[in-house]
Design a protein around this motif. Structure first.
Motif, mmCIF file in Angstrom:
data_model
loop_
_atom_site.group_PDB
_atom_site.id
_atom_site.type_symbol
_atom_site.label_atom_id
_atom_site.label_comp_id
_atom_site.label_asym_id
_atom_site.label_seq_id
_atom_site.Cartn_x
_atom_site.Cartn_y
_atom_site.Cartn_z
ATOM 1 N N GLY A 236 3.889 -6.026 -0.996
ATOM 2 C CA GLY A 236 5.071 -6.772 -1.404
ATOM 3 C C GLY A 236 5.326 -6.756 -2.893
ATOM 4 O O GLY A 236 5.959 -7.666 -3.437
ATOM 5 N N LYS A 237 4.851 -5.709 -3.571
ATOM 6 C CA LYS A 237 5.053 -5.567 -5.015
ATOM 7 C C LYS A 237 5.890 -4.317 -5.280
ATOM 8 O O LYS A 237 6.089 -3.482 -4.399
ATOM 9 N N GLN A 238 6.367 -4.210 -6.511
ATOM 10 C CA GLN A 238 7.118 -3.026 -6.931
ATOM 11 C C GLN A 238 6.537 -2.510 -8.240
ATOM 12 O O GLN A 238 5.999 -3.276 -9.042
ATOM 13 N N ILE A 239 6.640 -1.202 -8.460
ATOM 14 C CA ILE A 239 6.277 -0.613 -9.751
ATOM 15 C C ILE A 239 7.305 0.464 -10.063
ATOM 16 O O ILE A 239 7.640 1.290 -9.209
ATOM 17 N N THR A 240 7.841 0.441 -11.258
ATOM 18 C CA THR A 240 8.875 1.411 -11.622
ATOM 19 C C THR A 240 8.236 2.774 -11.893
ATOM 20 O O THR A 240 7.086 2.861 -12.332
ATOM 21 N N SER A 241 9.006 3.817 -11.641
ATOM 22 C CA SER A 241 8.497 5.168 -11.888
ATOM 23 C C SER A 241 8.216 5.385 -13.377
ATOM 24 O O SER A 241 7.331 6.172 -13.744
ATOM 25 N N SER A 242 8.939 4.663 -14.245
ATOM 26 C CA SER A 242 8.733 4.821 -15.686
ATOM 27 C C SER A 242 7.351 4.324 -16.115
ATOM 28 O O SER A 242 6.763 4.840 -17.070
ATOM 29 N N VAL A 243 6.815 3.327 -15.416
ATOM 30 C CA VAL A 243 5.457 2.845 -15.707
ATOM 31 C C VAL A 243 4.446 3.939 -15.409
ATOM 32 O O VAL A 243 3.561 4.242 -16.225
ATOM 33 N N ILE A 244 4.578 4.537 -14.246
ATOM 34 C CA ILE A 244 3.624 5.568 -13.825
ATOM 35 C C ILE A 244 3.721 6.776 -14.749
ATOM 36 O O ILE A 244 2.705 7.361 -15.143
#
Length: 374
Positions: A236-244
């Motif tokens: 239930g979390k999100q991570i932006t592609s820019s972080v990765i």
């Protein structure tokens, strides 16, 4: 249940293993087609994880006994034989009394003990002192491998260590045994690319042209984006592609650093929230801070000339021509001869790497800590 899906130590299952489909297929194909393989990459690219992942393949599990031995800490044939004996014993335990006794009857020179409880579960006792004659036990191990009731795969990690053994002739000895061992296939994994290259590609060396070669590079960024976002979304979390992408670029996609940073970012992100690029510096600071006492102790124990050179290489980033007058003057080092001496010590202790004329600090987090404090 895995509380954090970004594993930083060992192999758990294919669910938590990122990418490497092509590499896995190639490795399995080479082994099942009867070839031995040299697997080469920089350290922390997770060669171990790839091998363990392939060992879990259904075809491999059905057909082969698999043994994985890490010889990074070994310094002699006796150390090697002890490590290999222990791994084979542990690897055979799940197959029961009969499989263990087959090995035990082959390795008669081992002065160790194995016992079985009323349910047939084995208890093993093996110490370095139980290796009375390394050459005899090695001969027995290869006799077992060649006569085991199933074909075997033996993966030897950090194989370049054999080039430094005190006996001096180990490559020739192992090559002789391996070429006559028709019931086993071997994976030689190594992280010092120039040493591994010399072992397998120098015409005068025993292992010349005896294996298929496989080089492990960074996992492509899109694969890591998909892998990370999948595991964040599962909770239930999100991570932006820019972080990765940010983490990937900072650490050149090296697997262990990717996993360590994503592990930390995952912990920092609460359920229902999004991990964005502003959190990367905070995560990095947290990781580096967790190692600060270790790094302080390492630096305290390091000879002064080595410390000065390590800091200079770290500040340079990717250092070249480090014995040149320009480099010595730039970082106020003593002399070319003192740099050479310090360099030898840093390379032997794996504080720095040397590939294609470029010197870099091995532990990237250590490098960040050094830049911040020196």
């Amino acid at each position: 249940m895995i509380r954090n899906p970004f594993i930083t130590s060992g192999y758990v299952s294919s669910e938590y293993f990122c990418g490497r489909k092509t590499e896995s297929q190639n490795l399995i194909q080479e082994i099942t087609n009867g070839n031995n393989l040299a697997l080469i990459s920089t350290r922390r690219m997770e060669k171990t994880g790839l091998i363990q992942h392939c060992f879990q393949d259904s075809e491999i599990r059905k057909i082969f006994y698999t043994f994985f031995v890490d010889i990074y800490a070994t310094k002699s044939l006796r150390d090697f034989v002890f490590s290999l004996s222990k791994v084979i014993l542990e690897g055979l335990k799940p197959f029961g009394k009969k499989a263990l006794q087959h090995f035990w009857e082959s390795a008669k020179s081992l002065q160790a003990s194995v016992s079985f409880d009323i349910n047939g579960s084995p208890s093993l006792s093996l110490g370095l002192g139980d290796i009375q004659s390394a050459n005899t036990t090695l001969d027995e191990i290869f006799h077992y491998l060649n006569n085991a009731d199933k074909p075997c795969i033996v993966a030897i990690d950090e194989f370049q260590q054999v080039a430094n053994y005190e006996e001096g002739n180990i490559e020739a000895l192992l090559r002789t045994y391996i070429q006559h061992c028709n019931n086993a296939r071997f994976i030689f994994a190594g992280s010092q690319r120039h040493v591994m290259g010399n072992i397998f590609m120098t015409a005068s060396r025993p292992f010349y042209q005896s294996v298929s070669m496989m080089h492990l590079e960074s996992i492509p960024l899109p694969e890591y984006v998909a892998f990370a976002q999948h595991h964040f979304e599962n909770d239930g979390k999100q991570i932006t592609s820019s972080v990765i992408e940010d983490v990937y670029n900072r650490f050149e996609g090296i697997t262990w650093y990717m996993q360590k940073m994503l592990h930390t970012l995952y912990n920092m992100t609460s359920s229902g929230s999004t991990c964005d690029v502003d959190m990367v510096d905070e995560a990095l600071e947290s990781v580096v801070d967790s190692f600060k006492y270790t790094y302080s102790e390492i630096l305290f124990r390091m000879p002064e000339k080595q410390k000065e050179l390590l800091i200079a290489i770290t500040k340079e980033g990717k250092a070249q021509s480090i014995t040149s007058g320009a480099f010595i003057k730039k970082y106020k080092l003593a002399s070319a001869s003192s740099v050479q001496s310090a360099l030898k010590g840093l390379l032997e202790k794996d504080f720095i790497t040397h590939e294609q004329g470029i010197y870099q600090i091995y532990d990237r987090f250590f490098g960040i800590w050094l830049k911040e404090n020196y």
